[in-house]
Structures are given as structure tokens and as C-alpha cells.
Scaffold this motif. Structure first.
Motif, PDB file in Angstrom:
ATOM      1  N   ALA A 163      -7.382  -0.230  -1.283  1.00  0.00           N
ATOM      2  CA  ALA A 163      -7.900  -0.956   0.036  1.00  0.00           C
ATOM      3  C   ALA A 163      -9.020  -1.862  -0.048  1.00  0.00           C
ATOM      4  CB  ALA A 163      -7.857   0.197   0.927  1.00  0.00           C
ATOM      5  N   ASN A 164     -10.165  -1.375  -0.947  1.00  0.00           N
ATOM      6  CA  ASN A 164     -11.403  -2.032  -1.054  1.00  0.00           C
ATOM      7  C   ASN A 164     -11.599  -3.195  -2.052  1.00  0.00           C
ATOM      8  OD1 ASN A 164     -12.130   0.016   0.901  1.00  0.00           O
ATOM      9  ND2 ASN A 164     -12.609   1.564  -0.982  1.00  0.00           N
ATOM     10  N   ARG A 167       4.474   5.571   0.154  1.00  0.00           N
ATOM     11  CA  ARG A 167       4.608   4.522   1.265  1.00  0.00           C
ATOM     12  C   ARG A 167       5.609   5.101   2.536  1.00  0.00           C
ATOM     13  NH1 ARG A 167       6.624  -0.087  -2.372  1.00  0.00           N
ATOM     14  NH2 ARG A 167       6.037  -1.213  -0.381  1.00  0.00           N
ATOM     15  N   LYS A 168       5.101   4.784   3.419  1.00  0.00           N
ATOM     16  CA  LYS A 168       5.727   5.125   4.645  1.00  0.00           C
ATOM     17  C   LYS A 168       7.304   5.111   4.611  1.00  0.00           C
ATOM     18  CE  LYS A 168       5.317   5.161   9.702  1.00  0.00           C
ATOM     19  NZ  LYS A 168       4.421   5.045  10.900  1.00  0.00           N
ATOM     20  N   GLY A 204      -1.314   1.100   9.217  1.00  0.00           N
ATOM     21  CA  GLY A 204      -2.730   1.645   9.694  1.00  0.00           C
ATOM     22  C   GLY A 204      -2.930   3.041   8.930  1.00  0.00           C
ATOM     23  N   ASP A 205      -2.115   3.099   7.700  1.00  0.00           N
ATOM     24  CA  ASP A 205      -2.124   4.410   7.028  1.00  0.00           C
ATOM     25  C   ASP A 205      -3.253   4.534   5.892  1.00  0.00           C
ATOM     26  OD1 ASP A 205       0.091   5.540   8.364  1.00  0.00           O
ATOM     27  OD2 ASP A 205       1.381   4.745   6.670  1.00  0.00           O
ATOM     28  N   ASN A 210       0.188  -3.667   1.331  1.00  0.00           N
ATOM     29  CA  ASN A 210       0.534  -4.426   2.850  1.00  0.00           C
ATOM     30  C   ASN A 210       1.246  -3.504   3.529  1.00  0.00           C
ATOM     31  OD1 ASN A 210       0.738  -6.828   4.270  1.00  0.00           O
ATOM     32  ND2 ASN A 210       2.784  -6.733   4.116  1.00  0.00           N
ATOM     33  N   GLU A 211       2.165  -2.755   2.878  1.00  0.00           N
ATOM     34  CA  GLU A 211       2.838  -1.698   4.094  1.00  0.00           C
ATOM     35  C   GLU A 211       1.937  -0.618   4.408  1.00  0.00           C
ATOM     36  OE1 GLU A 211       6.304   1.629   3.705  1.00  0.00           O
ATOM     37  OE2 GLU A 211       6.587  -0.133   2.263  1.00  0.00           O
ATOM     38  N   PHE A 212       0.889  -0.127   3.612  1.00  0.00           N
ATOM     39  CA  PHE A 212      -0.271   0.579   4.196  1.00  0.00           C
ATOM     40  C   PHE A 212      -0.901   0.047   5.444  1.00  0.00           C
ATOM     41  CE2 PHE A 212       1.111   3.316   0.951  1.00  0.00           C
ATOM     42  CZ  PHE A 212       0.567   4.732   1.450  1.00  0.00           C
ATOM     43  N   GLU A 213      -1.454  -1.148   5.319  1.00  0.00           N
ATOM     44  CA  GLU A 213      -2.143  -1.999   6.207  1.00  0.00           C
ATOM     45  C   GLU A 213      -1.293  -2.103   7.335  1.00  0.00           C
ATOM     46  OE1 GLU A 213      -3.419  -5.394   3.793  1.00  0.00           O
ATOM     47  OE2 GLU A 213      -5.028  -4.198   2.823  1.00  0.00           O
TER      48      GLU A 213
END
Length: 174
Positions: A38-39, A105-106, A28-29, A22-25
Motif C-alpha cells: 500500500a505504501n 482479497r475480499k 478500504g481493507d 486496487n481491490e483492497f483500496e
């Protein structure tokens, strides 16, 4: 001093893995090194694929045997990153993907976790018999290039891929 440990994903980490995705989504990373997280529709589908792909006899068609680890911070058990070790290279991996893909993670970047995680992954490479690991990154990803260089990476070349430049580094596994 070791701040993180690499662990194979289990149901115990389900909520953290979903939060990580969720953090990546949200940001937009790119989710490099997450073995297709992601898939996948859900955690169970992703975990099933990881288990299958970790064994030569059950690796899914078109893929190579690979082991994915969660980088867990020892002090509080937080998932800070993921790293995927491909045991062999097919043509695409040789040209662009490499033996190792990873992400942080960001909210945990720029703290040295990637450097430590890659170092621990190189130890795993030695255990499975990889003598030289190919690690790649986009030329614009300066942080990743520094991480690779700090772990002994030697730039072999740069190759174009979909309008981007992929840098290919080799690291001798000691």
C-alpha cells in the motif's frame, strides 16, 4: 487437496498484484502481510524492496529479513492472497506483528484460503528454522483468529495497541 501454491512475486504477476491492491483500496481493507504494498509508488519499487528484504545482507534499515509470497490458486492462476514471513522478531513484531502476516482479497474470503495459506507458510517457517511462529490479529477479526486456531495457534495474551486489542498466538512448527 491443495488448492493454492505459494510463489515469490515476479514481474509475471505484476498486473495481478496491482489488481489485488486496487481491490483492497476500493474496499478500504487493511493490506496486512503484503510487505508494504500500500505504501509503494509502483510494482517495481515494491518488488525491489521484497528482494532486498528477503536477504539478511540487504534487508532495509529498521526491518527484519522477511519473505513475501503470493497465494496463487492452482486451478486458474488467480492471486487470492499474500503472506509475509518474518524470519526474526524485533520488539514491535514480538509485541504486535508476529512472524507471519497475511491477507485474502475480499472477493475470495470465507472459502478456506487463509487456513490453507497459513498452513503452507508454516511449512516454509520450518524450512528456514523457525520452531515457534508468532501470529497476531486484531481481537475483532474473528475470521483470522479462527484461521490461526485451526493451524494450532495457542493464545498467549492480548495487548492494547492504538485503541485496539491485538491477540498474540504461538504455533509450534512441526
Amino acid at each position: 487437496m491443495q488448492r493454492i501454491k505459494l510463489v515469490f512475486p515476479t514481474q509475471e504477476y505484476k498486473d495481478q498484484v496491482l489488481e489485488y491492491r486496487n481491490e483492497f483500496e476500493i474496499n478500504g481493507d487493511s493490506m496486512d502481510g503484503t510487505a508494504g504494498l500500500a505504501n509503494k509508488k509502483d510494482f517495481d519499487e515494491w518488488l525491489s524492496a521484497l528482494v532486498d528484504n528477503s536477504k539478511e545482507e540487504t534487508v532495509r534499515e529498521g526491518l527484519v529479513q522477511a519473505t513475501t509470497y503470493l497465494a496463487i490458486r492452482i486451478s486458474d492462476g488467480r492471486l487470492v492472497g499474500m503472506i509475509n514471513i518474518r524470519h526474526k522478531l524485533n520488539q514491535y513484531l514480538l509485541n504486535f506483528g508476529g512472524n507471519i502476516g497475511y491477507s485474502i482479497r475480499k472477493s475470495e474470503r470465507r472459502q478456506g484460503y487463509a487456513k490453507e495459506m497459513l498452513g503452507l507458510a508454516l511449512e516454509k517457517c520450518k524450512e528456514i528454522g523457525i520452531e515457534k511462529a508468532l501470529v497476531t490479529c486484531n481481537k475483532t477479526n474473528i475470521g483470522s483468529a479462527k484461521t490461526i486456531l485451526s493451524n494450532g495457534g495457542v493464545l498467549e495474551n492480548e495487548v492494547p495497541e492504538d485503541g485496539e486489542i491485538t491477540q498474540r498466538y504461538w504455533i509450534s512448527v512441526k
